[in-house]
Design a protein around this motif. Structure first.
Motif, PDB file in Angstrom:
ATOM      1  N   TYR A  56      12.919  -2.096   3.559  1.00 54.16           N
ATOM      2  CA  TYR A  56      11.686  -1.935   2.557  1.00 54.16           C
ATOM      3  C   TYR A  56      11.016  -2.594   3.649  1.00 54.16           C
ATOM      4  CZ  TYR A  56      12.634   1.061  -0.823  1.00 54.16           C
ATOM      5  OH  TYR A  56      13.703   1.806  -2.289  1.00 54.16           O
ATOM      6  N   ARG A  57      10.885  -3.623   4.754  1.00 51.83           N
ATOM      7  CA  ARG A  57      11.164  -4.509   5.065  1.00 51.83           C
ATOM      8  C   ARG A  57      10.614  -4.262   6.207  1.00 51.83           C
ATOM      9  NH1 ARG A  57      10.810 -10.590   4.646  1.00 51.83           N
ATOM     10  NH2 ARG A  57      12.035 -10.962   2.267  1.00 51.83           N
ATOM     11  N   CYS A  58      10.969  -2.769   7.121  1.00 56.38           N
ATOM     12  CA  CYS A  58      10.724  -2.609   8.866  1.00 56.38           C
ATOM     13  C   CYS A  58       9.498  -1.895   8.216  1.00 56.38           C
ATOM     14  CB  CYS A  58      11.904  -1.776   9.296  1.00 56.38           C
ATOM     15  SG  CYS A  58      13.472  -2.634   9.311  1.00 56.38           S
TER      16      CYS A  58
ATOM     17  N   VAL B 181       7.826   5.736  -0.660  1.00 56.20           N
ATOM     18  CA  VAL B 181       8.068   5.076   0.234  1.00 56.20           C
ATOM     19  C   VAL B 181       9.670   5.138  -0.308  1.00 56.20           C
ATOM     20  CG1 VAL B 181       8.425   2.608   0.766  1.00 56.20           C
ATOM     21  CG2 VAL B 181       5.839   3.947   1.443  1.00 56.20           C
ATOM     22  N   ARG B 182       9.795   4.838  -1.691  1.00 58.96           N
ATOM     23  CA  ARG B 182      11.392   4.661  -2.602  1.00 58.96           C
ATOM     24  C   ARG B 182      12.019   5.907  -2.447  1.00 58.96           C
ATOM     25  NH1 ARG B 182      10.892  -0.249  -4.571  1.00 58.96           N
ATOM     26  NH2 ARG B 182      13.866   0.257  -4.563  1.00 58.96           N
ATOM     27  N   ASP B 183      11.284   6.839  -2.427  1.00 59.54           N
ATOM     28  CA  ASP B 183      12.030   8.995  -2.071  1.00 59.54           C
ATOM     29  C   ASP B 183      12.449   8.832  -0.978  1.00 59.54           C
ATOM     30  OD1 ASP B 183      11.937   8.438  -5.223  1.00 59.54           O
ATOM     31  OD2 ASP B 183       9.869  10.385  -4.925  1.00 59.54           O
TER      32      ASP B 183
ATOM     33  N   GLY C 127      19.909  -4.805  -3.482  1.00 57.75           N
ATOM     34  CA  GLY C 127      18.827  -4.711  -3.180  1.00 57.75           C
ATOM     35  C   GLY C 127      18.479  -4.514  -4.088  1.00 57.75           C
ATOM     36  N   ARG C 128      17.562  -4.170  -5.846  1.00 64.03           N
ATOM     37  CA  ARG C 128      17.056  -4.317  -6.336  1.00 64.03           C
ATOM     38  C   ARG C 128      17.209  -3.438  -7.247  1.00 64.03           C
ATOM     39  NH1 ARG C 128      15.491  -7.342  -3.411  1.00 64.03           N
ATOM     40  NH2 ARG C 128      13.690  -8.964  -3.318  1.00 64.03           N
ATOM     41  N   ASP C 129      17.437  -1.520  -6.859  1.00 70.29           N
ATOM     42  CA  ASP C 129      17.959  -0.825  -7.816  1.00 70.29           C
ATOM     43  C   ASP C 129      19.014   0.306  -7.339  1.00 70.29           C
ATOM     44  OD1 ASP C 129      17.058   0.017  -5.585  1.00 70.29           O
ATOM     45  OD2 ASP C 129      15.572   1.857  -6.082  1.00 70.29           O
TER      46      ASP C 129
ATOM     47  N   LYS D  51       4.667 -14.019  -7.507  1.00 67.77           N
ATOM     48  CA  LYS D  51       4.055 -12.293  -6.958  1.00 67.77           C
ATOM     49  C   LYS D  51       4.348 -11.947  -7.266  1.00 67.77           C
ATOM     50  CE  LYS D  51       0.520 -14.212  -4.725  1.00 67.77           C
ATOM     51  NZ  LYS D  51      -0.111 -14.400  -3.670  1.00 67.77           N
ATOM     52  N   ARG D  52       6.252 -11.836  -5.889  1.00 69.08           N
ATOM     53  CA  ARG D  52       7.022 -10.737  -5.413  1.00 69.08           C
ATOM     54  C   ARG D  52       7.599 -10.336  -6.777  1.00 69.08           C
ATOM     55  NH1 ARG D  52      10.482 -12.393  -0.772  1.00 69.08           N
ATOM     56  NH2 ARG D  52      11.206 -10.304  -1.435  1.00 69.08           N
ATOM     57  N   ASP D  53       8.463 -11.816  -7.465  1.00 67.26           N
ATOM     58  CA  ASP D  53       8.840 -11.118  -9.150  1.00 67.26           C
ATOM     59  C   ASP D  53       8.101 -10.106  -9.774  1.00 67.26           C
ATOM     60  OD1 ASP D  53      11.102 -12.585  -8.595  1.00 67.26           O
ATOM     61  OD2 ASP D  53      10.712 -14.397  -9.933  1.00 67.26           O
TER      62      ASP D  53
ATOM     63  N   GLU E 284       7.361  -5.009 -12.100  1.00 66.24           N
ATOM     64  CA  GLU E 284       6.442  -4.825 -13.812  1.00 66.24           C
ATOM     65  C   GLU E 284       5.900  -3.275 -12.854  1.00 66.24           C
ATOM     66  OE1 GLU E 284       3.032  -6.545 -13.673  1.00 66.24           O
ATOM     67  OE2 GLU E 284       4.403  -8.215 -15.426  1.00 66.24           O
ATOM     68  N   ARG E 285       6.485  -2.683 -11.147  1.00 68.52           N
ATOM     69  CA  ARG E 285       6.101  -1.910 -10.923  1.00 68.52           C
ATOM     70  C   ARG E 285       6.853  -0.166 -11.574  1.00 68.52           C
ATOM     71  NH1 ARG E 285       9.942  -2.899  -5.798  1.00 68.52           N
ATOM     72  NH2 ARG E 285      12.406  -2.759  -6.534  1.00 68.52           N
ATOM     73  N   GLU E 286       6.069   0.948 -11.248  1.00 71.99           N
ATOM     74  CA  GLU E 286       6.516   1.578 -12.491  1.00 71.99           C
ATOM     75  C   GLU E 286       7.143   2.771 -12.066  1.00 71.99           C
ATOM     76  OE1 GLU E 286       3.631   4.714 -13.091  1.00 71.99           O
ATOM     77  OE2 GLU E 286       2.047   3.309 -13.171  1.00 71.99           O
TER      78      GLU E 286
HETATM   79  O1   DC Z   1      15.490  -7.820  -0.808  1.00 72.96           O
HETATM   80  P1   DC Z   1      14.549  -8.420  -0.093  1.00 72.96           P
HETATM   81  O2   DC Z   1      13.491  -9.663  -0.467  1.00 72.96           O
HETATM   82  O3   DC Z   1      14.328  -8.380   1.780  1.00 72.96           O
HETATM   83  O4   DC Z   1      13.207  -7.198   0.064  1.00 72.96           O
HETATM   84  C1   DC Z   1      12.225  -7.125   0.210  1.00 72.96           C
HETATM   85  C2   DC Z   1      11.298  -6.470  -0.561  1.00 72.96           C
HETATM   86  O5   DC Z   1      11.880  -5.218  -0.947  1.00 72.96           O
HETATM   87  C3   DC Z   1      11.206  -7.098  -2.198  1.00 72.96           C
HETATM   88  O6   DC Z   1       9.643  -7.139  -2.236  1.00 72.96           O
HETATM   89  C4   DC Z   1      11.761  -6.155  -2.780  1.00 72.96           C
HETATM   90  C5   DC Z   1      11.478  -4.496  -1.620  1.00 72.96           C
HETATM   91  N1   DC Z   1      12.955  -4.084  -2.692  1.00 72.96           N
HETATM   92  C6   DC Z   1      13.275  -3.181  -3.234  1.00 72.96           C
HETATM   93  O7   DC Z   1      11.900  -2.498  -3.504  1.00 72.96           O
HETATM   94  N2   DC Z   1      13.586  -2.731  -3.364  1.00 72.96           N
HETATM   95  C7   DC Z   1      15.717  -2.719  -2.610  1.00 72.96           C
HETATM   96  N3   DC Z   1      16.247  -2.103  -2.911  1.00 72.96           N
HETATM   97  C8   DC Z   1      15.407  -3.477  -2.138  1.00 72.96           C
HETATM   98  C9   DC Z   1      14.249  -4.467  -1.575  1.00 72.96           C
END
Ligand code: DC
Length: 231
Positions: free
Chosen positions: A39-41, A108-110, A131-133, A181-183, A188-190
């Protein structure tokens, strides 16, 4: 040939996912897929092209042109964007915020699902995905799932110390603010908000040293590896 063992490690920023994942991958001989770096890239590429971070059409076209690859060199997992090592550039505070913004866009996610799955499935014995998901969306059928979390103050302190060590000291209040902010954006994103998979083992790392967290997760993964080879 069965697929590699898939380990999902999700959780908020600063919970220790990166350090834990890196050590686990090394100790187990598994591949490591840092999905946050992906995602950062995308954020870095979008910023370099001056794209609005909510322009779905532009982000969609951008994704189709990017090549993101990883290479482990010694202790470090380097990430390459179109062949150029961007491991440092993607971690600036501006890019961190931008990554959080682009990661809230469905397009982006898809668009990144296939890449994340491919990187994991081409691993040898196993892959650790952080990651997150991962446990909820990317690999809902992962073999082992963890949700690593910690108190917000503890997480911000860890980030502060990390920046300090790198000579990039910032006031603690700024670090905490940026984290909040990032949390907020991430949970909270859909689309695919940060939340534990129901079958994830939840680990609170607030009061645990890194080695304890690694031992705990490693023991669980080894149990699953053993159960799998006994089948
Ligand atoms: O883990 P990180 O801090 O390097 O992630 C960067 C951003 O990408 C962070 O805001 C959350 C998002 N992210 C995401 O939405 N889903 C993921 N699987 C990994 C990261």
């Amino acid at each position: 040939m069965s697929r590699p063992l898939i380990v999902a490690i999700d959780g908020p920023a600063g919970a220790g996912k990166s350090s834990v994942s890196k050590l686990l991958a090394r100790r187990l001989g598994f591949s490591l897929v840092d999905t946050g770096a992906i995602y950062r890239c995308v954020a870095l590429a979008a910023r370099r092209r001056n794209l609005a971070l909510d322009d779905d059409a532009a982000l969609g076209s951008l994704l189709a042109t990017l090549t993101i690859t990883f290479r482990v060199e010694g202790e470090h997992n380097h990430v390459f964007l179109d062949g150029v090592d961007v491991s440092q550039d993607i971690r600036s505070p501006e890019n961190s915020l931008a990554a959080s913004q682009v990661s809230s866009r469905k397009v982006v996610r898809d668009g990144l699902l296939d890449l994340q799955r491919r990187l994991a499935l081409q691993a040898g014995q196993g892959a650790i995905l952080e990651g997150r998901d991962i446990g909820t969306v990317v690999f809902p059928d992962a073999d082992v799932k963890f949700f690593l979390f910690a108190d917000p103050g503890v997480r911000a302190r860890r980030r502060y110390e990390e920046l300090f060590e790198k000579g990039k000291e910032q006031p603690f209040a700024n670090v905490l603010n940026e984290q909040q902010k990032r949390d907020k954006e991430d949970s909270e994103r859909e689309v695919a908000p940060l939340k534990p998979a129901p079958d994830a083992l939840r680990v609170d790392s607030s009061a645990l040293p890194l080695s304890d967290v690694v031992h705990l997760l490693e023991a669980r993964i080894r149990e699953v590896v053993a159960a799998r080879s006994a089948r």
